[in-house]
Design a protein around this motif. Sequence first.
Motif, PDB file in Angstrom:
ATOM      1  N   VAL A  71     -37.051  -5.188  68.486  1.00  0.00           N
ATOM      2  CA  VAL A  71     -35.726  -5.103  69.096  1.00  0.00           C
ATOM      3  C   VAL A  71     -34.682  -5.330  68.015  1.00  0.00           C
ATOM      4  CG1 VAL A  71     -34.093  -6.200  70.693  1.00  0.00           C
ATOM      5  CG2 VAL A  71     -36.478  -5.833  71.388  1.00  0.00           C
ATOM      6  N   ILE A  72     -33.660  -4.485  67.999  1.00  0.00           N
ATOM      7  CA  ILE A  72     -32.535  -4.630  67.079  1.00  0.00           C
ATOM      8  C   ILE A  72     -31.308  -4.960  67.918  1.00  0.00           C
ATOM      9  CG2 ILE A  72     -31.110  -3.496  65.327  1.00  0.00           C
ATOM     10  CD1 ILE A  72     -33.580  -1.562  64.938  1.00  0.00           C
ATOM     11  N   ASP A  73     -30.776  -6.155  67.742  1.00  0.00           N
ATOM     12  CA  ASP A  73     -29.660  -6.620  68.568  1.00  0.00           C
ATOM     13  C   ASP A  73     -28.368  -6.527  67.774  1.00  0.00           C
ATOM     14  OD1 ASP A  73     -28.026  -7.736  70.449  1.00  0.00           O
ATOM     15  OD2 ASP A  73     -29.248  -9.524  70.784  1.00  0.00           O
ATOM     16  N   MET A  74     -27.547  -5.549  68.142  1.00  0.00           N
ATOM     17  CA  MET A  74     -26.287  -5.299  67.439  1.00  0.00           C
ATOM     18  C   MET A  74     -25.130  -6.119  67.994  1.00  0.00           C
ATOM     19  SD  MET A  74     -26.633  -2.717  65.190  1.00  0.00           S
ATOM     20  CE  MET A  74     -27.789  -1.411  64.815  1.00  0.00           C
ATOM     21  N   ILE A  75     -25.271  -6.645  69.207  1.00  0.00           N
ATOM     22  CA  ILE A  75     -24.087  -7.170  69.893  1.00  0.00           C
ATOM     23  C   ILE A  75     -24.337  -8.550  70.497  1.00  0.00           C
ATOM     24  CG2 ILE A  75     -23.007  -4.941  70.346  1.00  0.00           C
ATOM     25  CD1 ILE A  75     -24.278  -5.052  73.163  1.00  0.00           C
ATOM     26  N   CYS A  76     -24.996  -9.418  69.752  1.00  0.00           N
ATOM     27  CA  CYS A  76     -25.208 -10.791  70.205  1.00  0.00           C
ATOM     28  C   CYS A  76     -24.209 -11.692  69.482  1.00  0.00           C
ATOM     29  CB  CYS A  76     -26.633 -11.233  69.911  1.00  0.00           C
ATOM     30  SG  CYS A  76     -27.026 -12.878  70.518  1.00  0.00           S
ATOM     31  N   PHE A  77     -23.438 -12.475  70.240  1.00  0.00           N
ATOM     32  CA  PHE A  77     -22.353 -13.242  69.639  1.00  0.00           C
ATOM     33  C   PHE A  77     -22.411 -14.745  69.892  1.00  0.00           C
ATOM     34  CE2 PHE A  77     -20.722  -8.953  70.611  1.00  0.00           C
ATOM     35  CZ  PHE A  77     -20.540  -8.507  69.304  1.00  0.00           C
ATOM     36  N   THR A  78     -23.299 -15.179  70.792  1.00  0.00           N
ATOM     37  CA  THR A  78     -23.380 -16.610  71.082  1.00  0.00           C
ATOM     38  C   THR A  78     -24.846 -17.033  71.187  1.00  0.00           C
ATOM     39  OG1 THR A  78     -23.431 -16.378  73.501  1.00  0.00           O
ATOM     40  CG2 THR A  78     -21.252 -16.453  72.435  1.00  0.00           C
ATOM     41  N   PRO A  79     -25.127 -18.310  70.907  1.00  0.00           N
ATOM     42  CA  PRO A  79     -26.495 -18.801  71.074  1.00  0.00           C
ATOM     43  C   PRO A  79     -27.027 -18.587  72.489  1.00  0.00           C
ATOM     44  CG  PRO A  79     -25.231 -20.350  69.755  1.00  0.00           C
ATOM     45  CD  PRO A  79     -24.248 -19.323  70.265  1.00  0.00           C
ATOM     46  N   ALA A  80     -26.187 -18.733  73.504  1.00  0.00           N
ATOM     47  CA  ALA A  80     -26.635 -18.549  74.884  1.00  0.00           C
ATOM     48  C   ALA A  80     -27.122 -17.126  75.128  1.00  0.00           C
ATOM     49  CB  ALA A  80     -25.516 -18.895  75.861  1.00  0.00           C
ATOM     50  N   GLN A  81     -26.407 -16.133  74.586  1.00  0.00           N
ATOM     51  CA  GLN A  81     -26.841 -14.746  74.719  1.00  0.00           C
ATOM     52  C   GLN A  81     -28.201 -14.539  74.063  1.00  0.00           C
ATOM     53  OE1 GLN A  81     -23.607 -12.529  72.930  1.00  0.00           O
ATOM     54  NE2 GLN A  81     -22.656 -12.115  74.906  1.00  0.00           N
ATOM     55  N   HIS A  82     -28.370 -15.124  72.886  1.00  0.00           N
ATOM     56  CA  HIS A  82     -29.643 -14.955  72.185  1.00  0.00           C
ATOM     57  C   HIS A  82     -30.782 -15.644  72.928  1.00  0.00           C
ATOM     58  CE1 HIS A  82     -32.793 -14.970  69.200  1.00  0.00           C
ATOM     59  NE2 HIS A  82     -32.857 -16.284  69.327  1.00  0.00           N
ATOM     60  N   GLU A  83     -30.555 -16.852  73.397  1.00  0.00           N
ATOM     61  CA  GLU A  83     -31.639 -17.600  74.025  1.00  0.00           C
ATOM     62  C   GLU A  83     -32.143 -16.892  75.281  1.00  0.00           C
ATOM     63  OE1 GLU A  83     -34.628 -20.076  74.633  1.00  0.00           O
ATOM     64  OE2 GLU A  83     -33.409 -19.914  72.818  1.00  0.00           O
ATOM     65  N   ALA A  84     -31.239 -16.306  76.043  1.00  0.00           N
ATOM     66  CA  ALA A  84     -31.660 -15.568  77.233  1.00  0.00           C
ATOM     67  C   ALA A  84     -32.572 -14.407  76.853  1.00  0.00           C
ATOM     68  CB  ALA A  84     -30.438 -15.073  77.998  1.00  0.00           C
ATOM     69  N   LEU A  85     -32.207 -13.697  75.790  1.00  0.00           N
ATOM     70  CA  LEU A  85     -33.024 -12.571  75.342  1.00  0.00           C
ATOM     71  C   LEU A  85     -34.344 -13.061  74.752  1.00  0.00           C
ATOM     72  CD1 LEU A  85     -33.140  -9.483  74.887  1.00  0.00           C
ATOM     73  CD2 LEU A  85     -32.159  -9.897  72.619  1.00  0.00           C
ATOM     74  N   ALA A  86     -34.269 -14.123  73.941  1.00  0.00           N
ATOM     75  CA  ALA A  86     -35.471 -14.639  73.281  1.00  0.00           C
ATOM     76  C   ALA A  86     -36.520 -15.067  74.297  1.00  0.00           C
ATOM     77  CB  ALA A  86     -35.106 -15.792  72.355  1.00  0.00           C
ATOM     78  N   GLN A  87     -36.094 -15.685  75.380  1.00  0.00           N
ATOM     79  CA  GLN A  87     -37.047 -16.121  76.412  1.00  0.00           C
ATOM     80  C   GLN A  87     -37.831 -14.949  76.968  1.00  0.00           C
ATOM     81  OE1 GLN A  87     -35.214 -18.466  79.470  1.00  0.00           O
ATOM     82  NE2 GLN A  87     -34.645 -20.130  78.090  1.00  0.00           N
ATOM     83  N   ALA A  88     -37.165 -13.812  77.093  1.00  0.00           N
ATOM     84  CA  ALA A  88     -37.839 -12.636  77.655  1.00  0.00           C
ATOM     85  C   ALA A  88     -38.726 -11.920  76.639  1.00  0.00           C
ATOM     86  CB  ALA A  88     -36.794 -11.659  78.199  1.00  0.00           C
ATOM     87  N   LEU A  89     -38.489 -12.166  75.341  1.00  0.00           N
ATOM     88  CA  LEU A  89     -39.192 -11.406  74.308  1.00  0.00           C
ATOM     89  C   LEU A  89     -40.301 -12.182  73.607  1.00  0.00           C
ATOM     90  CD1 LEU A  89     -36.204  -9.566  72.555  1.00  0.00           C
ATOM     91  CD2 LEU A  89     -37.723  -8.690  74.354  1.00  0.00           C
ATOM     92  N   ARG A  90     -40.281 -13.497  73.708  1.00  0.00           N
ATOM     93  CA  ARG A  90     -41.292 -14.293  72.988  1.00  0.00           C
ATOM     94  C   ARG A  90     -42.702 -13.872  73.393  1.00  0.00           C
ATOM     95  NH1 ARG A  90     -37.484 -18.668  74.086  1.00  0.00           N
ATOM     96  NH2 ARG A  90     -36.441 -19.196  72.120  1.00  0.00           N
ATOM     97  N   GLY A  91     -43.545 -13.642  72.383  1.00  0.00           N
ATOM     98  CA  GLY A  91     -44.921 -13.251  72.619  1.00  0.00           C
ATOM     99  C   GLY A  91     -45.102 -11.795  72.985  1.00  0.00           C
ATOM    100  N   ARG A  92     -43.990 -11.031  73.026  1.00  0.00           N
ATOM    101  CA  ARG A  92     -44.068  -9.632  73.467  1.00  0.00           C
ATOM    102  C   ARG A  92     -43.664  -8.645  72.387  1.00  0.00           C
ATOM    103  NH1 ARG A  92     -41.613  -9.544  79.570  1.00  0.00           N
ATOM    104  NH2 ARG A  92     -42.593  -7.476  79.509  1.00  0.00           N
ATOM    105  N   ILE A  93     -42.963  -9.124  71.345  1.00  0.00           N
ATOM    106  CA  ILE A  93     -42.545  -8.222  70.274  1.00  0.00           C
ATOM    107  C   ILE A  93     -42.974  -8.786  68.926  1.00  0.00           C
ATOM    108  CG2 ILE A  93     -40.560  -7.406  71.611  1.00  0.00           C
ATOM    109  CD1 ILE A  93     -38.766  -9.022  69.667  1.00  0.00           C
ATOM    110  N   THR A  94     -43.005  -7.915  67.924  1.00  0.00           N
ATOM    111  CA  THR A  94     -43.385  -8.336  66.574  1.00  0.00           C
ATOM    112  C   THR A  94     -42.191  -8.583  65.668  1.00  0.00           C
ATOM    113  OG1 THR A  94     -43.565  -6.030  65.829  1.00  0.00           O
ATOM    114  CG2 THR A  94     -45.558  -7.067  66.714  1.00  0.00           C
ATOM    115  N   HIS A  95     -40.991  -8.143  66.092  1.00  0.00           N
ATOM    116  CA  HIS A  95     -39.841  -8.295  65.200  1.00  0.00           C
ATOM    117  C   HIS A  95     -38.540  -8.176  65.986  1.00  0.00           C
ATOM    118  CE1 HIS A  95     -38.489  -7.375  60.747  1.00  0.00           C
ATOM    119  NE2 HIS A  95     -37.984  -8.501  61.232  1.00  0.00           N
ATOM    120  N   LEU A  96     -37.666  -9.160  65.794  1.00  0.00           N
ATOM    121  CA  LEU A  96     -36.285  -9.097  66.280  1.00  0.00           C
ATOM    122  C   LEU A  96     -35.372  -9.046  65.072  1.00  0.00           C
ATOM    123  CD1 LEU A  96     -34.033  -9.391  68.494  1.00  0.00           C
ATOM    124  CD2 LEU A  96     -34.158 -11.856  68.066  1.00  0.00           C
ATOM    125  N   ILE A  97     -34.501  -8.067  65.046  1.00  0.00           N
ATOM    126  CA  ILE A  97     -33.502  -7.997  63.975  1.00  0.00           C
ATOM    127  C   ILE A  97     -32.131  -8.249  64.590  1.00  0.00           C
ATOM    128  CG2 ILE A  97     -32.393  -6.540  62.237  1.00  0.00           C
ATOM    129  CD1 ILE A  97     -35.044  -5.249  61.724  1.00  0.00           C
TER     130      ILE A  97
END
Length: 309
Positions: A71-97
């Motif tokens: 996943v390439i995240d172009m528009i994340c601006f706050t820790p809260a936005q990232h944490e919500a996404l990270a919870q859904a992606l942990r263990g499911r992807i090999t790379h977050l940029i």
Amino acid sequence: MRITIIGGAGHVGTYLVPMLVQAGHQVTNVTRGQSRPYLPHRAWDQVTQVTMNRAAPDFADSVAATTPDAVIDMICFTPAQHEALAQALRGRITHLIHIGTIWVHGRPGPSPTREEDPRQPFGDYGIQKSLLEDLILTEARKGGLPATVIRPGHIVGPGWVPLNPAGNFNPQVFRDIAAGRPLTLPNFGLETVHHVHAEDVAQAVLGALTHWSTAVGESFNAVSPAALNLRHYAEALYRHFGHEPALSFAPFETWAKSQSPEDAEATWEHIARSPCHAIDKARRLIGYQPRHTSLQAVIEALTALPGGL
């Protein structure tokens, strides 16, 4: 790989999406549906478009439902936005940029500034992005969600007005230079700006994907080979347009009185940071080789403006 880009129709995505498609990846672009690429390319015909708003309660789960490898995240601006996404992606992807910013460094320290140099961010945007970077990379280095941070400079490319030699985005500055008219710069014009062509930011992202083992857990500056100070930037553009420079200078407080509040504020935001960043780490670890100098990128953008200057 199956790659999902969040906000892929903007400046960087205009170049990145075709690069990914041509490299054989399956690309999904998550968008609000309000933006189109700045340049057309046939590769977009092979991209799956998913329309959704980041504020939607099921946004993160919907991104995960695209079953990406990366996943390439172009528009994340706050820790809260990232944490919500990270919870859904942990263990499911090999790379977050994560696309960060050189503004995480705030006031300049050593010059050129390296990724590992101490940071002094100020302003909500820079502070939030700095907190985000720490959050993302700390987890990656502890073996959690594998992630890389790319830090662009002042992004330049066809389709929009670049940051100008006065440190703001007023196109009249470029018009005055192109016509050979006098231009006053704040202070002595020695503060710096550090542009980067959107294509080169895309190249850095592709490099991070390609060099996974050396990219995970790291941040990389994505800027042109060298910053410009305002004076040199203006002088180079005068000469590009066939004129001798016609510059004068004034203390910032005096100069600002002759500008709109918006332009004065934008200039202060840029010269207070005076970025000048190193790219040695990106060259060494992800093969980053910017194709455009700052001046080349600016001139290309100016040449492509609809109707010209």
